[in-house]
Design an enzyme around this catalytic site. Structure first.
Site, short mmCIF file in Angstrom:
data_model
loop_
_atom_site.label_atom_id
_atom_site.label_comp_id
_atom_site.label_asym_id
_atom_site.label_seq_id
_atom_site.Cartn_x
_atom_site.Cartn_y
_atom_site.Cartn_z
N THR A 197 0.82 -1.20 0.00
CA THR A 197 0.00 0.00 0.00
C THR A 197 0.85 1.25 0.00
OG1 THR A 197 -1.98 0.95 0.96
CG2 THR A 197 -0.23 0.41 2.48
N SER A 249 2.07 4.97 -8.16
CA SER A 249 1.53 3.73 -8.73
C SER A 249 2.22 3.35 -10.04
CB SER A 249 0.02 3.84 -8.95
OG SER A 249 -0.29 4.64 -10.07
N CYS A 260 5.85 1.90 -8.13
CA CYS A 260 5.80 0.84 -7.12
C CYS A 260 4.81 -0.25 -7.54
CB CYS A 260 5.38 1.45 -5.77
SG CYS A 260 5.19 0.22 -4.47
N THR A 311 1.52 -0.76 -5.41
CA THR A 311 0.60 0.38 -5.32
C THR A 311 -0.20 0.46 -6.61
OG1 THR A 311 2.19 1.59 -3.95
CG2 THR A 311 0.48 2.90 -5.01
#
Length: 176
Positions: free
Chosen positions: A5, A161, A164, A167
């Protein structure tokens, strides 16, 4: 580093926004959920929290924090410090693998499952696997654009996003 997350908090003027992605990852290579909600309003909507880490540990940390908020009349700093003190004394709780960002109209705090409470120097803080990417993007946007906190938080997570793998771009934003 906690995987799965990214949470970012951005403060500017009298507004603060907390945003999180929706991905829950199981192990190293399995996405279990795309639309998880990792941002919650507590204490009659006056406090926003976002959590990262092991799902069960993060929920435990969030629930304990909510209890302390109720106990101390919504005083964010007092609730965080009391939670941290309780946390450090409990051998089982000390092992929680979770981080929590908590904000109200005045303060931004990072609370860890190891019993630490940190008030960041900057108006931006990020946690989770993409936290550093989101934080760097949010700092650049915060100090070099006229965007509001909600747009900064959302754009910072969109950037994270793309970098990663833990994410995604299914973003939830809450603003005070």
């Amino acid at each position: 580093m906690f995987k799965g997350t990214t949470i970012i908090a951005v403060r500017k003027g009298d507004k603060v926004s907390v945003a999180g992605d929706g991905q829950i990852t199981f192990g190293e290579n399995t996405i279990l959920k795309h639309g998880a909600k990792k941002i919650r309003r507590l204490y009659n909507g006056e406090v926003i929290v976002g959590f990262a880490g092991s799902v069960a540990d993060a929920l435990t940390l969030s629930q304990k924090f909510e209890e302390k908020l109720e106990q101390y009349g919504g005083n964010l700093k007092r609730a965080a410090v009391e939670l941290a003190q309780e946390w450090r004394k409990d051998k089982i709780l000390r092992k929680l693998e979770a981080l929590l960002i908590a904000v109200d109209k005045k303060d931004t705090l990072l609370i860890s499952g190891t019993g630490e409470v940190i008030e960041p120097d900057e108006d931006v803080i990020g946690i989770g696997s993409g936290g550093n990417y989101a934080m760097a993007a949010a700092l650049a946007l915060r100090y070099n654009t006229d965007l509001d906190t909600e747009d900064i938080a959302k754009k910072a997570l969109e950037i994270a996003s793309k970098i990663c793998v833990y994410t995604n771009n299914n973003i939830t934003v809450e603003t005070l």
